[in-house]
Scaffold this active site. Structure first.
Site, PDB file in Angstrom:
ATOM      1  N   LYS A   1      26.619  13.661 -18.306  1.00  0.00           N
ATOM      2  CA  LYS A   1      26.696  14.857 -16.488  1.00  0.00           C
ATOM      3  C   LYS A   1      27.671  14.255 -16.028  1.00  0.00           C
ATOM      4  CE  LYS A   1      22.333  15.972 -17.652  1.00  0.00           C
ATOM      5  NZ  LYS A   1      21.691  16.178 -16.847  1.00  0.00           N
TER       6      LYS A   1
ATOM      7  N   GLN B   1      15.323   4.121 -22.148  1.00  0.00           N
ATOM      8  CA  GLN B   1      15.498   5.171 -23.188  1.00  0.00           C
ATOM      9  C   GLN B   1      17.513   4.834 -23.465  1.00  0.00           C
ATOM     10  OE1 GLN B   1      14.927   6.490 -19.453  1.00  0.00           O
ATOM     11  NE2 GLN B   1      17.120   6.431 -18.567  1.00  0.00           N
TER      12      GLN B   1
ATOM     13  N   ASP C   1      20.908  14.190 -21.520  1.00  0.00           N
ATOM     14  CA  ASP C   1      22.049  13.125 -21.782  1.00  0.00           C
ATOM     15  C   ASP C   1      21.080  11.698 -21.731  1.00  0.00           C
ATOM     16  OD1 ASP C   1      21.089  13.790 -19.622  1.00  0.00           O
ATOM     17  OD2 ASP C   1      22.859  11.918 -18.780  1.00  0.00           O
TER      18      ASP C   1
ATOM     19  N   ASP D   1      12.506   0.595 -14.970  1.00  0.00           N
ATOM     20  CA  ASP D   1      13.102   1.782 -15.280  1.00  0.00           C
ATOM     21  C   ASP D   1      11.015   2.709 -15.334  1.00  0.00           C
ATOM     22  OD1 ASP D   1      15.082   3.264 -13.424  1.00  0.00           O
ATOM     23  OD2 ASP D   1      14.974   4.423 -14.948  1.00  0.00           O
ATOM     24  N   ASN D   2      11.344   3.783 -14.499  1.00  0.00           N
ATOM     25  CA  ASN D   2       9.917   4.497 -14.910  1.00  0.00           C
ATOM     26  C   ASN D   2       8.865   3.597 -16.385  1.00  0.00           C
ATOM     27  OD1 ASN D   2      10.668   6.768 -13.412  1.00  0.00           O
ATOM     28  ND2 ASN D   2      12.041   7.057 -14.718  1.00  0.00           N
TER      29      ASN D   2
ATOM     30  N   GLU E   1       9.495  -0.099 -11.776  1.00  0.00           N
ATOM     31  CA  GLU E   1      10.161   0.964 -10.297  1.00  0.00           C
ATOM     32  C   GLU E   1       9.193   2.027 -10.191  1.00  0.00           C
ATOM     33  OE1 GLU E   1      12.840   3.351 -11.841  1.00  0.00           O
ATOM     34  OE2 GLU E   1      12.712   4.754  -9.830  1.00  0.00           O
TER      35      GLU E   1
ATOM     36  N   LYS F   1      25.180   7.610  -8.317  1.00  0.00           N
ATOM     37  CA  LYS F   1      24.673   7.363 -10.191  1.00  0.00           C
ATOM     38  C   LYS F   1      26.029   8.291 -11.419  1.00  0.00           C
ATOM     39  CE  LYS F   1      20.425   9.456  -9.177  1.00  0.00           C
ATOM     40  NZ  LYS F   1      19.121   9.508  -9.204  1.00  0.00           N
TER      41      LYS F   1
END
Lengths: 660, 660
Positions: B248, B308, B343, B379-380, B408, B520
């Site tokens: 991105k 991920q 992505d 993360d997540n 998170e 980011k």
């Protein structure tokens, strides 16, 4: 690392009493609503089922569960037989539902869904393999339809259809389903466990000849009158031989004459103990006849079982190990220091021979069951171990699921609840001392909105032989009527100690909530037809209870707002809203009170612009109300309460009888 | 019918999470208060103990339990080591205590107690037999004393003495004691699990040369400044190689140039995956040096683990079975239909090879632990199975009890709580969106007065790289200060995403709570000393946190009343009331507000007639207050909050320094 792909969590299941150690209570046909938090990681759609079966049964029945909000799910079932049931839950990730949900969004956004349809076909093929041979055609048809690449509209319509979802839901992929880790118990009882109307009376006071000891035969003579008042349980204090040693005289005094009859709770004499009948009342045969006669009048006889002995009880000689002995060789009587109850010996449940004691008590209950009794009122169960009750009640109900046990426990709240968990069908409550609007509402909320609603069935008593509450001492006839309506409409089970209640007996021992010249210590000859008696009023109230199913459960109650703190307003309705009852009680027995009541018309399904009929079933008056706020006025000298039935379908006819 | 004489019931134990399936969380030295309903049938006195031990340990330690009210008992202990503890309860009928209680009543009523004394002697003899040989003399002495029939006064004094009770309590008759049926777990962690101050920063933006990619070495240069602000955790977004495929561009666009650096959360490239370091940041060796340097400055480095992969991650080729493949042969990217995140590839936890996947992830965590990391920000976590987390965290903490995991997870409440139960040390919260007095109070109540307080440790963040909340977008500098004070004093763990926070960055994507030109997706060159920055203010607040132990826990918080809905007032204090903090925050960043605050002086031990000193630790102002109601006024342009330390011992000296 087993079950690593079980992604669904099931937790916070309600009801679940003591982590599943104790059964939830229901009667036949009564809804069992089960809720749980059910969720998984990620954003997939889930499905869940409520599973239930009769304990010992092989196959689980299934009820669907639906998501309410905030990951809370709900399902329900109703048992059709008495006995023990089990329920549990299953939840799984529903990939097909997720696929439909996402497909809809992609389609709406105009995205290419070619590959998604292929994924869907794959899911349908998998389901087809789970389905029996004969059902496969339906799946083949779907697959064929979705494979017609040119028919884009047809494909999407079918792919997103409820119909396809329904077919797929019949053969879900439950390989990685999560089963809730416990099978939770429900004790299903007969209807009377929930809806019962009790009349307590001393058989020895049933004689109409002054001074003569009443008999079971005398009791038979009053059955028609008790039936007319609408009671369906006739509850008798202990009917056993009464001890002579340390017998108490009138008003619980130590001055005793040979005419004193003693307390029926000082059980046991040379005549026998807990399996014997007091000879003054008649024979066991007479008792059985009374039980049979009562049945003819639609009443069951409830027996009082008080697990204590007079010093003359045969147990003292036959089983001295069941009592405590003092270092001076004397036997330990009941005491609450500095008070002494020398006419009563407690059984010592800490005895080495506790198994012998337990078995004998079980034998007592079974003896009376064999003699036709199916309802027991247990005296002071809170002074005997919980484990004992759990063992006793569970065992008896396994053989006789129709037996009802009422806990006569006026004690600390947690002790009362634990007795209910241990198995008691119904329980005495603090209703007897809840008088103000605040007190009553708080107590009703505790009984009907906390976990207690699942295992504790209240039985409300305005008076008992032990308690003549202050408001009955001072409030006059209106107070008796008011407390009766409260008991009868707040709780689906209630009772009165009569005929002291309907005859408005209100003389108490000075400064106490005890009856002066209590029947507990002497014979009475009541004038059952004394002027001003409440028999007709009681009959009316019990008829209203019988005719209105909304009043036959305690747990649907809702408080209504009214702008007067002396009027308590509440409602009950059947689940289909066919029977809607609104009760307004003037808690002040001396003055007329009025106020504006807020009726939750939206919830009751009443059009705010249409009038509706409220029919006071006590006074038979009818009023036309409209909208939420309506005026009521209650003169306690007419009737301290209104029991309105709300009838919705007002069509502006002049003839009110038109309304159903 | 076993254990028929165990009369005591222990139920409704708190805390008990998920029926004991999940541990309660504590840090070393933190009080563990345990409550339970403990009662028996009848009216005997009871005793109860709280038992605890390190999991796997042989002997239980004992703490006394005391009756509070309504059959509720309480006891407490504090663990001295990290690791897993167990606790359970025991309760028994204390016949000796019952005997003393009843003897007192009988004696007061002037009754003959001769036989009672004999009974007491019997109880003492039994206790003597339970005591070891060398202790018997004490009992013999008592028996001798109580046997002196003529010394009635001496006998009664000794019989009722605390001393005798104490001796007897050391050897209670526990034959029929009830042991609670479960051993409940406590996970004991190091202090930082409860009290931590986080600073999040992108290493690649640490370069001071415009356009140059920052390195770990550049990070070292800013350590002194972060230390000066008072942070003790330096948290870095993922430091791994970033994928090229579908990378991105700026502002998360699909327009990408070769200068675009990509999102650090698109993990993995030909350079390596989750165990590799982005070459632009430096080498693994450089990273280890940064971790070591941070330690010298009193900071631990926390790593972001995002499970991920970019399409270029080595896993895609090495473990294709860990991903979902579509029917067209393509790999399934992350999506939230109709949004696509091409992505990023999610890992498929439903893979047949889930054990392989789990083990590899565990290897990733262990790799970084071996490289000096003891804090992970995950993360997540809510998009990976709960069972996986429970397995992973439990396993790692068994070996490395000092490791801290921060979840998170911004997701649904029950999912967040379940992650905490599964083992996460701390969690993100909804604080970021709680702005009004009502919202904040409700949320704090949920976190500190429900079961959540036992297993969910909040970490409050006013901003994150993903969230620039509306009130920071519009409220200006005062809003930043206000949110900082709230985060830092409501919760004992909090963090900021800097330097965007202290530099007051408030430009958002139109209509969203996202940073415009977010770090980011691009490199930044911050002017760390920009005028108006909040570095001094942050340093002050963090100093106050360090110096005042009351602020080092979340769970003691109490709301104070103040008659202005724009001022939130609350307090925390140490258990000994040596450190009392009162915080008042003006929630309106634009206007001065004032009001009368109610200080609970009785609870704080403040004499209503004596003045006391309140010292605003932010502005260093001192005020003398008296009684409950006191006036405060907060001009947000000076400081949007006051953090008062209350000092009780005001002696009317002129020199305030006298007050401790």
């Amino acid at each position: 690392m087993s079950d690593g792909r079980k992604r669904v969590v099931i937790e916070n299941v309600k009801p679940e009493i003591g982590g599943g150690a104790f059964p939830v209570k229901r009667v036949i046909g009564e809804k069992m609503k089960v809720e749980a938090d059910i969720f998984s990681d990620g954003h997939d759609s889930l499905s869940a089922r409520l599973l239930y079966k009769k304990s010992g049964g092989r196959t689980w029945k299934e009820a669907p569960m639906a998501h309410i909000e905030n990951d809370r799910w709900r399902g329900e079932f109703a048992a059709r037989e008495t006995g023990n049931y089990l329920y549990t839950l299953a939840g799984w990730v529903n990939h097909f539902a997720t696929w439909q949900r996402d497909l809809q969004k992609k389609y709406d956004a105009g995205q290419d869904i070619h590959v998604d349809i292929l994924i869907g076909i794959g899911l349908i093929k998998e389901a087809a393999e789970r389905a029996p041979e004969k059902e496969r055609a339906v799946f083949d048809e779907s697959i064929h339809l979705l494979s017609q690449e040119k028919e884009r509209e047809k494909i999407i319509l079918h792919a997103l259809s409820e119909e396809l979802r329904g077919v797929m839901d019949r053969y879900p992929d439950m390989r990685d389903a999560t089963r809730y880790g416990k099978e939770l118990p429900v004790a299903v009882e007969r209807l009377k466990a929930l809806f019962s109307t009790w009349y307590e009376m001393f058989p020895r006071s049933c004689s109409r000849e002054p001074g003569r000891h009443g008999t079971f035969q005398d009791c038979e003579a009053v059955l028609p009158e008790i039936q007319r008042m609408g009671f369906d349980v006739l509850y008798l204090p202990p009917i056993h031989p009464i001890g002579k040693t340390n017998r108490k005289g009138k008003n619980n005094t130590l001055q005793v004459t040979e005419h004193d009859v003693g307390s029926p709770w000082a059980i046991g004499s040379a005549e026998g103990g807990h399996k014997a009948v007091h000879s003054g009342l008649g024979t066991l045969e007479d008792f059985r006849r009374l039980v049979g006669k009562a049945k003819e009048y639609g009443m069951e006889v409830a027996m009082d079982i008080a697990l204590q002995c007079s010093p003359d009880h045969p147990y003292v000689k036959e089983h001295p190990q069941w009592f405590k002995w003092r270092p001076d060789g004397s036997i330990q009587y009941a005491e609450n220091p500095p008070k002494k109850y020398e006419d009563i010996l407690p059984l010592n449940f800490e005895t080495e021979d506790w198994e012998g004691l337990w078995n004998e008590i079980r034998a007592v209950f079974l003896f009376w069951i064999e003699n036709g009794i199916r309802i027991f009122m247990v005296d002071n169960p809170h002074t005997k171990p919980f484990r004992f009750w759990n063992w006793l009640i569970t065992g008896i109900k396994a053989e006789y699921p129709e037996v009802i046990f009422l806990a006569e426990a006026f004690t600390r709240p947690k002790v009362m609840y634990r007795l209910a968990k241990a198995g008691f069908t119904q329980s005495y409550t603090y209703f007897t001392w809840r008088n103000t609007k605040y007190e009553i509402r708080e107590y009703i909320n505790e009984l009907t909105t906390t976990d207690a609603r699942e295992f504790f069935r209240p039985n409300f008593w305005p008076n008992t032989p032990d308690i003549l509450p202050e408001h009955l001492q001072y409030g006059g006839r209106n107070a008796f009527m008011m407390r009766l309506v409260l008991a009868a409409t707040l709780s689906s089970s209630y009772g009165i100690y009569g005929p002291a209640f309907e005859l408005l007996v209100n003389e108490a021992v000075q400064g106490k909530e005890e009856y002066l010249n209590s029947e507990k210590y002497e014979l009475k000859n009541w004038d059952w037809d004394r002027e001003g008696n409440l028999k007709d009023f009681i009959a009316r109230i019990n008829t209203i209870r019988r005719e209105n199913p909304a009043l036959q459960t305690t747990y649907t109650i809702r408080h209504y707002n009214i702008d007067n703190d002396r009027i308590l307003a509440y409602g009950k309705n059947t689940e289909d809203y066919e029977n809607i009852i609104l009760i307004a009680v003037n808690l002040d027995p001396f003055h007329t009170h009025s106020g504006w009541i807020t009726v939750p018309i939206r919830e009751l399904g009443i059009d705010p612009l249409q009038p509706y009929l409220v029919h006071d079933l006590i006074g038979d008056d009818k009023y036309i109300w409209q909208g939420e706020r309506n005026y009521i006025e209650i003169n306690p000298n007419t009737s301290p309460a209104c029991i309105f039935r709300i009838r919705k379908r007002l069509k502006r006819e002049t003839d009110f009888d038109y309304f159903m």
